[in-house]
Design a protein around this motif. Structure first.
Motif, mmCIF file in Angstrom:
data_model
loop_
_atom_site.group_PDB
_atom_site.id
_atom_site.type_symbol
_atom_site.label_atom_id
_atom_site.label_comp_id
_atom_site.label_asym_id
_atom_site.label_seq_id
_atom_site.Cartn_x
_atom_site.Cartn_y
_atom_site.Cartn_z
ATOM 1 N N LEU A 1 5.453 3.919 9.829
ATOM 2 C CA LEU A 1 6.458 3.882 8.762
ATOM 3 C C LEU A 1 7.275 2.588 8.813
ATOM 4 O O LEU A 1 7.641 2.042 7.769
ATOM 5 C CB LEU A 1 7.367 5.108 8.850
ATOM 6 C CG LEU A 1 6.666 6.425 8.532
ATOM 7 C CD1 LEU A 1 7.582 7.598 8.833
ATOM 8 C CD2 LEU A 1 6.171 6.465 7.098
ATOM 9 N N LEU B 1 -0.569 10.816 2.655
ATOM 10 C CA LEU B 1 0.450 10.549 3.675
ATOM 11 C C LEU B 1 0.201 11.364 4.946
ATOM 12 O O LEU B 1 0.430 10.870 6.061
ATOM 13 C CB LEU B 1 1.846 10.832 3.118
ATOM 14 C CG LEU B 1 2.328 9.856 2.044
ATOM 15 C CD1 LEU B 1 3.635 10.343 1.423
ATOM 16 C CD2 LEU B 1 2.467 8.440 2.597
ATOM 17 N N PHE C 1 -2.529 9.685 6.855
ATOM 18 C CA PHE C 1 -1.969 8.438 7.379
ATOM 19 C C PHE C 1 -1.152 8.669 8.652
ATOM 20 O O PHE C 1 -1.260 7.912 9.610
ATOM 21 C CB PHE C 1 -1.111 7.796 6.282
ATOM 22 C CG PHE C 1 -0.415 6.529 6.669
ATOM 23 C CD1 PHE C 1 -1.135 5.401 7.042
ATOM 24 C CD2 PHE C 1 0.962 6.449 6.639
ATOM 25 C CE1 PHE C 1 -0.486 4.212 7.372
ATOM 26 C CE2 PHE C 1 1.618 5.266 6.966
ATOM 27 C CZ PHE C 1 0.886 4.156 7.339
ATOM 28 N N THR C 2 -0.347 9.718 8.673
ATOM 29 C CA THR C 2 0.560 9.941 9.809
ATOM 30 C C THR C 2 -0.016 10.820 10.911
ATOM 31 O O THR C 2 0.623 10.985 11.954
ATOM 32 C CB THR C 2 1.895 10.558 9.345
ATOM 33 O OG1 THR C 2 1.637 11.818 8.722
ATOM 34 C CG2 THR C 2 2.640 9.625 8.404
ATOM 35 N N CYS D 1 5.232 0.044 7.145
ATOM 36 C CA CYS D 1 5.198 0.288 5.699
ATOM 37 C C CYS D 1 6.479 -0.160 5.019
ATOM 38 O O CYS D 1 6.489 -0.442 3.822
ATOM 39 C CB CYS D 1 4.967 1.767 5.417
ATOM 40 S SG CYS D 1 3.282 2.248 5.761
ATOM 41 N N ARG D 2 7.532 -0.184 5.764
ATOM 42 C CA ARG D 2 8.816 -0.608 5.204
ATOM 43 C C ARG D 2 9.028 -2.121 5.398
ATOM 44 O O ARG D 2 10.076 -2.650 5.034
ATOM 45 C CB ARG D 2 9.940 0.192 5.837
ATOM 46 C CG ARG D 2 9.829 1.666 5.424
ATOM 47 C CD ARG D 2 10.931 2.518 5.969
ATOM 48 N NE ARG D 2 10.769 3.882 5.476
ATOM 49 C CZ ARG D 2 10.592 4.943 6.261
ATOM 50 N NH1 ARG D 2 10.578 4.817 7.557
ATOM 51 N NH2 ARG D 2 10.448 6.135 5.718
ATOM 52 N N TRP E 1 0.835 -1.202 0.000
ATOM 53 C CA TRP E 1 0.000 0.000 0.000
ATOM 54 C C TRP E 1 0.876 1.260 0.000
ATOM 55 O O TRP E 1 0.665 2.173 -0.795
ATOM 56 C CB TRP E 1 -0.928 -0.003 1.225
ATOM 57 C CG TRP E 1 -1.765 1.236 1.329
ATOM 58 C CD1 TRP E 1 -2.966 1.456 0.731
ATOM 59 C CD2 TRP E 1 -1.439 2.436 2.038
ATOM 60 N NE1 TRP E 1 -3.415 2.724 1.036
ATOM 61 C CE2 TRP E 1 -2.495 3.337 1.838
ATOM 62 C CE3 TRP E 1 -0.367 2.830 2.828
ATOM 63 C CZ2 TRP E 1 -2.505 4.623 2.406
ATOM 64 C CZ3 TRP E 1 -0.368 4.105 3.390
ATOM 65 C CH2 TRP E 1 -1.435 4.975 3.172
ATOM 66 N N PHE E 2 1.863 1.307 0.875
ATOM 67 C CA PHE E 2 2.746 2.461 0.991
ATOM 68 C C PHE E 2 3.496 2.703 -0.316
ATOM 69 O O PHE E 2 3.585 3.831 -0.791
ATOM 70 C CB PHE E 2 3.720 2.249 2.157
ATOM 71 C CG PHE E 2 4.536 3.454 2.489
ATOM 72 C CD1 PHE E 2 3.965 4.558 3.094
ATOM 73 C CD2 PHE E 2 5.895 3.481 2.232
ATOM 74 C CE1 PHE E 2 4.721 5.672 3.432
ATOM 75 C CE2 PHE E 2 6.668 4.585 2.559
ATOM 76 C CZ PHE E 2 6.074 5.683 3.163
ATOM 77 N N LYS E 3 3.999 1.636 -0.921
ATOM 78 C CA LYS E 3 4.718 1.757 -2.189
ATOM 79 C C LYS E 3 3.803 2.344 -3.259
ATOM 80 O O LYS E 3 4.206 3.224 -4.023
ATOM 81 C CB LYS E 3 5.238 0.385 -2.620
ATOM 82 C CG LYS E 3 6.037 0.386 -3.923
ATOM 83 C CD LYS E 3 6.532 -1.030 -4.236
ATOM 84 C CE LYS E 3 7.388 -1.075 -5.464
ATOM 85 N NZ LYS E 3 6.641 -0.996 -6.709
#
Length: 177
Positions: A170, A20, A23-24, A173-174, A3-5
């Motif tokens: 994050l 973003l 999201f954050t 997400c990574r 999703w993040f990519k």
């Protein structure tokens, strides 16, 4: 991570940064759409949502990633009063349905913008963030909570919890646990 990519690959910098930010920070859709530069303090690393659902202004600190979003947007700003300008009659971004659909098609992760708020709150709870801090970050009322009525929470009190939530999101997400 998929999703993040897919979000990072959105061609529109405005829409990418908007998603973003939600999201954050856990902001509501409209709070992000209507965010104006006049209430963003890059030096103090805070921003204020003036028009909120419960009519109480919300002042929030910026995490490091979130600060980078604001800083990047300000450097590329074309003198719009809005952080996320749009070409329509409102002057701000409205509904990025096309890009949300592209993220779904690219990542296989179906979501709506409100899911980002749910994810933020769920992450806060999973990190054992105080319920008072969590409610303050998302501007939820403390109806009927006598103790909560005595607590004064400013953006500095929320800085560390906001950063913890951002870091955790994050990291997920990574693809790192």
């Amino acid at each position: 991570p998929e999703w993040f990519k897919a979000v990072i690959e959105i061609k529109s910098e405005t829409v990418k940064d908007y998603i973003l930010l939600l999201f954050t920070t856990g902001l509501r859709r409209q709070e992000g759409f209507k965010l104006k530069w006049a209430v963003v303090d890059l030096k103090g690393r805070t921003f204020t949502i003036s028009e909120t659902k419960n009519k109480n202004p919300l002042a929030l600190p910026m995490g490091k990633f979130t600060y980078d979003i604001f800083k990047r947007r300000k450097e590329g700003d074309d003198e719009s009063q809005y952080v996320f300008p749009g070409s329509g009659k409102t002057g701000h971004l409205v509904e990025p349905k096309k890009q949300v659909s592209q993220v779904f098609n690219s990542s296989g992760v179906k979501f709506c913008l409100h899911d980002l708020r749910r994810g933020f709150i769920t992450t806060a709870e999973s990190l054992d963030i105080s319920s008072y801090a969590m409610k303050a970050m998302v501007n939820h009322a403390l109806k009927g909570d006598v103790t909560g009525g005595y607590i004064v929470i400013d953006p500095e009190r929320l800085r560390e919890p906001m950063q913890r939530i951002e870091d955790h999101l994050l990291k997920l997400c990574r693809g790192t646990p």
